[in-house]
Design a protein around this motif. Sequence first.
Motif, short mmCIF file in Angstrom:
data_model
loop_
_atom_site.label_atom_id
_atom_site.label_comp_id
_atom_site.label_asym_id
_atom_site.label_seq_id
_atom_site.Cartn_x
_atom_site.Cartn_y
_atom_site.Cartn_z
N GLU A 333 0.82 -1.20 0.00
CA GLU A 333 0.00 0.00 0.00
C GLU A 333 0.86 1.26 0.00
O GLU A 333 0.51 2.28 -0.62
CB GLU A 333 -0.93 0.00 1.22
CG GLU A 333 -1.91 -1.18 1.25
CD GLU A 333 -3.00 -1.10 0.19
OE1 GLU A 333 -2.84 -0.36 -0.80
OE2 GLU A 333 -4.01 -1.78 0.35
N ARG A 336 2.18 1.82 -3.53
CA ARG A 336 1.08 2.30 -4.39
C ARG A 336 0.80 3.77 -4.13
O ARG A 336 0.57 4.53 -5.08
CB ARG A 336 -0.16 1.45 -4.14
CG ARG A 336 -0.07 0.05 -4.75
CD ARG A 336 -1.24 -0.84 -4.37
NE ARG A 336 -1.25 -2.05 -5.21
CZ ARG A 336 -2.08 -3.06 -5.06
NH1 ARG A 336 -2.99 -3.03 -4.07
NH2 ARG A 336 -2.03 -4.11 -5.87
N ALA A 337 0.83 4.16 -2.88
CA ALA A 337 0.62 5.57 -2.56
C ALA A 337 1.75 6.44 -3.11
O ALA A 337 1.51 7.53 -3.64
CB ALA A 337 0.51 5.75 -1.04
N GLY A 340 1.24 6.90 -6.66
CA GLY A 340 -0.05 7.47 -7.00
C GLY A 340 -0.89 6.54 -7.84
O GLY A 340 -1.72 6.99 -8.63
N GLN A 341 -0.70 5.23 -7.67
CA GLN A 341 -1.47 4.22 -8.40
C GLN A 341 -2.10 3.27 -7.38
O GLN A 341 -1.45 2.35 -6.89
CB GLN A 341 -0.59 3.43 -9.37
CG GLN A 341 0.01 4.28 -10.48
CD GLN A 341 0.78 3.44 -11.49
OE1 GLN A 341 0.28 2.43 -11.97
NE2 GLN A 341 1.99 3.85 -11.81
N GLU A 342 -3.36 3.50 -7.09
CA GLU A 342 -4.06 2.74 -6.05
C GLU A 342 -4.12 1.26 -6.36
O GLU A 342 -4.16 0.43 -5.45
CB GLU A 342 -5.47 3.30 -5.88
CG GLU A 342 -6.26 2.67 -4.76
CD GLU A 342 -7.63 3.29 -4.62
OE1 GLU A 342 -8.44 2.76 -3.83
OE2 GLU A 342 -7.91 4.30 -5.31
N ARG A 343 -4.13 0.90 -7.65
CA ARG A 343 -4.24 -0.51 -8.04
C ARG A 343 -3.00 -0.98 -8.78
O ARG A 343 -3.08 -1.83 -9.67
CB ARG A 343 -5.49 -0.71 -8.91
CG ARG A 343 -6.79 -0.24 -8.28
CD ARG A 343 -7.20 -1.05 -7.07
NE ARG A 343 -7.60 -2.41 -7.41
CZ ARG A 343 -8.86 -2.79 -7.66
NH1 ARG A 343 -9.84 -1.90 -7.60
NH2 ARG A 343 -9.15 -4.04 -7.94
#
Length: 537
Positions: A333, A336-337, A340-343
Amino acid sequence: MKIWIQLTLGLLLVCRAGALELPGIFADQMVLQCGLPVPVWGTAEPGAAVTVEFAGQEKSVVAGPDGKWRVDLDPLNASAEPRIFQVSSFQANVSFSGVIVGEVWFAGGQSNMYRPFRMLVGRPRDPAYEPVREVLRTERAEANDPLLRQYRAGEVLNPYTAETAGQGGWSKAVRGEVDDFSAAAYFFGRELRRELDVPVALISCNKGGTHIQAWMPPDAFESSEILKTYYAREMALLQEQVSRWDEDAETARYEKVLAQREKDKAAGKWVRRKAPRKPEGPAQNHRVPGTLYNGMVHPIVPYAMRGVIWYQGESNSEDEPKEYGRRFAALVEGWRAAWGQERLPFYWCQLANFKAVNAAPFGDEVDGWVWVQDAQREALKLPDTGMAVLNDIGEAGDVHPKNKVDAGRRLSLWALSQVYGKERVCSGPLYRDAQVEGNKVIITFDHAGSGLMAGHKPLLDPAVEVNEPLKRFQVCGPDGEWKWAEAKITGRDTVEVRHADIPTPAEVRYAWSPNPEGANLYNREGLPASVFKTGRL
């Protein structure tokens, strides 16, 4: 050595281009991600206009008061055509040649992801794995794919501050240069090259012997009170060690040892082949939380990429292994943060089988290796994740199994299926649920493919179906006494587990061992089932 000289020179050229600077990953022969916006960033004189030109695009921005600037190129089409990438300001003009566009993947972790070809082609500890070495030697000698490239991130540690420049450089999968390729990442990338027919880049950012907490962004430790407390404790311990560190005294002690070593050599006395390492301060401890993220990962953020492949956990098996799951989820997580790509797709290797085989079922206390393996399975609850099960390709006597061919291929199945829309069975059987029916437990699996089978995988050959009972299932009753269970396939995705002396089964486990030799549950696509435990039923 030739490659590293080129990489160092490339980095120096970037850093000396006047006040205009870009991170080290921007260099000759780089690969840019296709189909996504492409961030380009760096520093310049405050207020300076900076222009980025590539593939017919020209984007300009004014550096802020702190000198930082960033532009995002519009999504690019995949292209094998080498082109010039140019960045300019009124003070300097920096250009990179041989730049192509394709699929970019980040390859992180510890030694099994780091392991390059040059470290895998030596004789194996167990002669039975000699055929694997021969395949690696052949692949290394015949490599000739300039459109498969690697950025090897250099080692930088910083427990306090997020680095921005980074070290490293690009190379191609051709003879000589491929020696330093991460083998696991190489075979992942090779499969993508075959299936997609576009350039593929591997950002190899890894280091042997490292714990997951060193790769976590400092912000990730804010995700829970347990992690927050852990981080504060470790940083306080580091500060205490730094306050007690006497560099002059340690250097003097080191020089005295070297001097004595030279005297002994001159006198014909035996000395160790390797000289002792120069002492490093506590801040250079690669196990400090966040230190490798700050030093090696952060300079690459937010370089455009499609996803992450990961192979790590060996070190954590001996350091609070039951905390691995929490830390791993926070790392995923956190990255991803940062991007800047949540998935952001995130696929990993489950630890391979290793160590001695156990003759009796393990009870509640078990080697930390298995706790890490099962935590990796549990992490699949995170969206857009996948796991390559390696319980059938490890080596009992070597924590660095040579078979990186299947490791990379199994990782690629997840990417090809989930990211690129190819029709692939991407995993072996994964535990879904369990139902008690009298003295039997019915286990249902996801990723059964076209059906379950008892299988055997000889080295690099595909797994084949065998006519033998399922092995390495274990069951216990309410008394918690574990016994090897009878298990049989009862449907496309179900297995029945029982023991004649346990009328009321309470829990089932499979492959619950660092080295579950004989574990033989596969799907018919030849992919092995993961270790699992049902928990109390």
